[in-house]
Design a protein around this motif. Sequence first.
Motif, mmCIF file in Angstrom:
data_model
loop_
_atom_site.group_PDB
_atom_site.id
_atom_site.type_symbol
_atom_site.label_atom_id
_atom_site.label_comp_id
_atom_site.label_asym_id
_atom_site.label_seq_id
_atom_site.Cartn_x
_atom_site.Cartn_y
_atom_site.Cartn_z
ATOM 1 N N ALA A 1 0.832 -1.210 0.000
ATOM 2 C CA ALA A 1 0.000 0.000 0.000
ATOM 3 C C ALA A 1 0.866 1.259 0.000
ATOM 4 O O ALA A 1 0.544 2.242 -0.670
ATOM 5 N N ALA B 1 3.907 4.298 -7.444
ATOM 6 C CA ALA B 1 2.837 5.142 -6.928
ATOM 7 C C ALA B 1 1.810 5.401 -8.026
ATOM 8 O O ALA B 1 2.161 5.766 -9.137
ATOM 9 N N GLY B 2 0.565 5.201 -7.697
ATOM 10 C CA GLY B 2 -0.499 5.493 -8.641
ATOM 11 C C GLY B 2 -0.932 4.317 -9.491
ATOM 12 O O GLY B 2 -1.944 4.399 -10.200
ATOM 13 N N ASP B 3 -0.209 3.208 -9.454
ATOM 14 C CA ASP B 3 -0.547 2.065 -10.313
ATOM 15 C C ASP B 3 -1.968 1.542 -10.066
ATOM 16 O O ASP B 3 -2.601 1.019 -10.971
ATOM 17 N N PHE B 4 -2.432 1.639 -8.818
ATOM 18 C CA PHE B 4 -3.772 1.147 -8.483
ATOM 19 C C PHE B 4 -4.725 2.318 -8.200
ATOM 20 O O PHE B 4 -5.654 2.189 -7.429
ATOM 21 N N SER C 1 -5.210 -1.451 2.291
ATOM 22 C CA SER C 1 -4.027 -2.306 2.117
ATOM 23 C C SER C 1 -4.397 -3.785 2.151
ATOM 24 O O SER C 1 -3.771 -4.599 1.471
ATOM 25 N N ILE D 1 -4.998 -5.392 -1.237
ATOM 26 C CA ILE D 1 -3.996 -5.339 -2.299
ATOM 27 C C ILE D 1 -3.451 -6.717 -2.702
ATOM 28 O O ILE D 1 -3.376 -7.028 -3.901
ATOM 29 N N ARG E 1 -10.057 5.524 0.025
ATOM 30 C CA ARG E 1 -10.207 4.482 1.050
ATOM 31 C C ARG E 1 -11.326 3.499 0.715
ATOM 32 O O ARG E 1 -11.890 2.861 1.598
ATOM 33 N N ARG F 1 3.771 1.600 -1.321
ATOM 34 C CA ARG F 1 4.340 1.788 -2.672
ATOM 35 C C ARG F 1 3.291 2.360 -3.624
ATOM 36 O O ARG F 1 3.588 3.211 -4.458
ATOM 37 N N LEU F 2 2.079 1.838 -3.498
ATOM 38 C CA LEU F 2 1.033 2.226 -4.443
ATOM 39 C C LEU F 2 0.406 3.571 -4.108
ATOM 40 O O LEU F 2 -0.048 4.296 -4.990
ATOM 41 N N GLN F 3 0.335 3.875 -2.835
ATOM 42 C CA GLN F 3 -0.302 5.125 -2.379
ATOM 43 C C GLN F 3 0.616 5.729 -1.324
ATOM 44 O O GLN F 3 0.378 5.594 -0.128
ATOM 45 N N LEU G 1 -7.712 3.812 -3.708
ATOM 46 C CA LEU G 1 -6.932 3.804 -2.466
ATOM 47 C C LEU G 1 -7.015 5.153 -1.762
ATOM 48 O O LEU G 1 -7.231 5.216 -0.553
ATOM 49 N N GLU G 2 -6.868 6.216 -2.519
ATOM 50 C CA GLU G 2 -6.921 7.548 -1.910
ATOM 51 C C GLU G 2 -8.278 7.782 -1.271
ATOM 52 O O GLU G 2 -8.380 8.410 -0.216
ATOM 53 N N LYS H 1 -15.667 -0.399 -0.338
ATOM 54 C CA LYS H 1 -16.641 0.075 0.644
ATOM 55 C C LYS H 1 -16.914 1.554 0.394
ATOM 56 O O LYS H 1 -16.107 2.265 -0.210
ATOM 57 N N ASP H 2 -18.071 1.974 0.874
ATOM 58 C CA ASP H 2 -18.464 3.391 0.789
ATOM 59 C C ASP H 2 -18.406 3.944 -0.629
ATOM 60 O O ASP H 2 -17.899 5.054 -0.862
#
Lengths: 319, 113
Positions: A236, B75-78, B50, B53, B46, A238-240, B43-44, B29-30
């Motif tokens: 997590a 960073a940002g891949d997902f 994690s 993943i 939520r 790494r990704l965010q 992810l940002e 969720k949400d």
Amino acid sequence: MRRGDSPGALARSVALSRQQRSAELTAELRPAGLAWRQNGHAVLAGPLARLAANCDRGFTVLADVWQAEPEEHAAMIELAGLERVDYLASFPHLATFPICLDPDEVNLKEFTGREPLDAGGAVRLTGTAPVREVLTPAACYHVYLHHQGESLEGPLHLTTRNTCFRREAYYEPLRRQWSFRMRELVCLGTRAEVAEFLASTTSMVDALCRELDLPVTWELATDPFFQPARNPKYLAQRLQPTKREALFGDLAIASTNLHEDHFGAAFDITRDGRPAVSGCVAFGIERWLYAVTRRHGADPAGWPDVTAAALRVVAGGAP
Amino acid sequence: MSSDHPGRVGADRSVNVEMLRSWVARKAKDLPPEGLADDLPLLEGRHLTSLHIPELILLLEGLRGEAIDVERLQAGDFRDLRTIAARFLVGGPDPDAACAAETVPARSRGASL
């Protein structure tokens, strides 16, 4: 590394280089009050101890901007609480446990009835009491345990300092120590409140470094997880990315960390009816000593007043 | 990370994307009232955490029919469905071939603060 050198030869060369660097730094800063124990602990005395206190006061000046409440916590932390965030699975390699002898009199007699140390200096333990704590690995962990179960009416700003313990593969004075001092500023609140805290405090740290003429660059970072490829928290990060470090050369002297609701959910701390978001800004005090003395020299007469610099930063525009 | 997920190499791209979308819709969720948009920050926002993943990586490995080297994740891949599909389902097995994400590597060292 010369062509044909083995990886073992390279490792020995790197280790020798580190030893040489440690010896040179210790010799250079000895008059200023540095003594180095090869097992990873530094002694700070005289001018260097005063500089450490001066740095710490400077960091609390930044904390005062948020009217952060000071907290003093113990040197160790209960694992029953810390395990709510799976600390030991993530960082077993860093953990240092306090260990006590089993108080049973027969056991204690057995212990005292022989030489307490072996030839290598290791304690010849007899029976031990159950281990339920870990020596503080990061200053802010205490905060979340201490405030568990609270419903926050507004953002909560705190500051705490502790001696932290992290077992490492090698140590270097002021750069990488088994025990070191860490000052943290912590915010618990909504995501927006924590984001504002992190952004503003990052700006203040940046300004403080400029005042002190310490060149730093900010880089994304991850925590040093055990077997990171298997750890969802590492993936997590790494990704965010949620962690940024202020680097003096290759050395992180401060970091900002957004935990999202990781601690709020684990410790039932709520804000606006939802798990609180948390974030912290951490300062490794010995590393600031390293940065200041590398930048301004080993003579205390040339060292800047960190507290005064922090006051100028705050006077120049508090968030 | 390697996968025991049955490979779907050669499956129609839209099928793979729909399987990805279906998985995210089940796990997230949400979600907002308008539903799972292609550019919803997962992810940002939520919506995924994690804990999701590793399972998502296994799913993608199954759909691509090839392992994902987690050390090459960036960073940002997902970030959102569109990015995940472009990064891992559209460009073939080489994750660098279809990068639609930020390329800011995170550094990790043994003595992080």
